[in-house]
Design a protein around this motif. Sequence first.
Motif, short mmCIF file in Angstrom:
data_model
loop_
_atom_site.label_atom_id
_atom_site.label_comp_id
_atom_site.label_asym_id
_atom_site.label_seq_id
_atom_site.Cartn_x
_atom_site.Cartn_y
_atom_site.Cartn_z
N THR A 62 -2.20 -3.19 -3.25
CA THR A 62 -2.92 -1.91 -3.22
C THR A 62 -4.43 -2.13 -3.20
OG1 THR A 62 -3.13 0.26 -4.28
CG2 THR A 62 -2.87 -1.62 -5.75
N GLU A 64 0.84 -1.21 0.00
CA GLU A 64 0.00 0.00 0.00
C GLU A 64 0.88 1.27 0.00
OE1 GLU A 64 -3.22 -0.10 -0.21
OE2 GLU A 64 -4.02 -1.86 0.81
N GLY A 97 -1.17 4.38 0.29
CA GLY A 97 -2.32 4.29 1.20
C GLY A 97 -2.42 5.41 2.21
#
Lengths: 222, 388
Positions: A201, A169, A172
């Motif tokens: 992801t 991620e 993120g």
Amino acid sequence: MSLVAIKNISKSYWRDSLEIPVLRNISFDIPEGEFLALMGPSGSGKTTLLNLIAGIDRPTTGSIVIGGTDIGGLGETALAQWRSRIMGFIFQFYNLLPVLTAFENVELPLLLTKLSSKERRDHVEFALKIVGLEERMRHYPKQLSGGQEQRVAIARAIVTDPTILVADEPTGDLDKVSAEEIMKLLDRLNSEFKKTIIMVTHDPRAAERAHLVRHLDKGELS
Amino acid sequence: MKIFKIIFKNGLRHKLRTILTVLGIMIAVTAFGFLRTVVTAWNAGVSASASNRMITHHSVSIIFTLPIAYRDQILKIPGVSAISYANWFGGVYKDASDFKNFFPRIAVDPETFFDLYPEFGLSSGEREAFMKDRNACVVGHKLAEEHGFKIGDIINIEGDIYPGTWEFVVRGIYQGRDATVDETQMLFQWKYLDERIGQLQQGRQGEVGWYVLSVKNPADLAPVSKTVDDMYFNSRASTKTETEKEWQQSFVSMSSAILTSLTVISYVIIGIILLVLSNTIIMATRERIREYAVLKTLGFTRGHIIGLIGGESMLIAVVGGVLGLFLTFPMAGAFAKAFPTWFPIVVVEPLTIVLAFGAALFAGLIAALFPAMKITRMNIVDGLRTIG
């Protein structure tokens, strides 16, 4: 030719006597130079799969062969040394050491090599130049924005010139603009520097940058 | 950047906590070193005892005296090479409530005393002057410094065990051969005491407090002791003959409960150092679980992690230990200055330095042991999930 060969791996966690299966009988190959995105809902097992490929966790069954090395057969110290040579890590929350400057954070993996101080300096400056932060090398993480911190983390990941970059991620925790910059950078590392990238992801825009997207659901590839 | 730089930066991450921990260790090391120095000072007489000297005193108590006639009889015993004798005088100098005015005042035989105690350095001129005047006295170098005594000064003592006002003239200042020699005594002629007490209380003339015997061969110590004590077993003043070390030990043993307490406290302090440091290292490690997981992910091995945690613990322990040792010396000096005659020999021994610093290093090692074990055994994935 595949760089990563995953064969029949399963992973379970145990809570007291209760077995919780996370990954079920997964097999697939990743060719060298690939940019792979692993997608799936929360709890689907994508981070667990990334951790297994990265060699920071071990499967319950099955084997993972990377660059001809069955990493399941490596002891703890050998596996650590293997990771330092082959893998570059990019985390969602950057995971920089707050007491070290950007330069020192990027230099960390090089402390495990036999490079001289000058060689380390050259490598670090080059890595920071690639991510566009050569002007910020004396700054501490708290003096940088989230996007800049992640770029320092990417510089740390590439400074040893690893074969594979694993990113969990990477966008993120970033705003849209910063996330776009990071994805451009990963794209460049893949196309220009020929790094194999395996990225977990949730973000469909991030996944669009990948050449190949694999979906996981309830521990199985769909 | 080297690993040591990371250790140093980690150590200074929480400056206040690190400073307080260092101060805690410093105080504990100082207290440990100081208490051991006090115990050593208490035992100084025992440690400084000569192996070839014996003491003969009354078998019941030192407060009872022995006839001077024993001197020639004891000297004839095989194995005894020389003999001297002395009396504890006591008395009061100036204000009795002031600690510094208490110092040992002992009547000795000037002709033999310095032969048996070669560690008391006195020039031949001073020794001659000491023997010449009946009311002459010699004082230790420290005592002279403390009270400003100079050659020719008159010291007036109000007697208690031996009544009357006693006037002494300083004829010499002795220097100890080394730091273990008590330089706080005042020595004067036994004959002066004997003659004056004879005038006041005739029955007390010709009495000595104890004899000092010198033996050539250490193997003679036991037979000489037995022979002397057997010889006077049925006399009006039976004797007890023991080595000088045993004699000194008998005084120290009167305070054995205090000494044992001090020794126990000094070891409790090591435990305190350990707790102070362990608390800091455990807190620091717990806060950085995720960072250690990242380092392990990057390829740092078990040895590196142990080095980082152990290094930080040892760094704090060493800084605290060194500062504590530096502070021990002025503390011991101040103590010696406050009680110059009660504790005439206050020396921070090399063994005390080794033990105090060793205690700090030991604490550093043990404090790092469990956090390091926990982190090295930690699963990387669990560590990365930690919110610290």
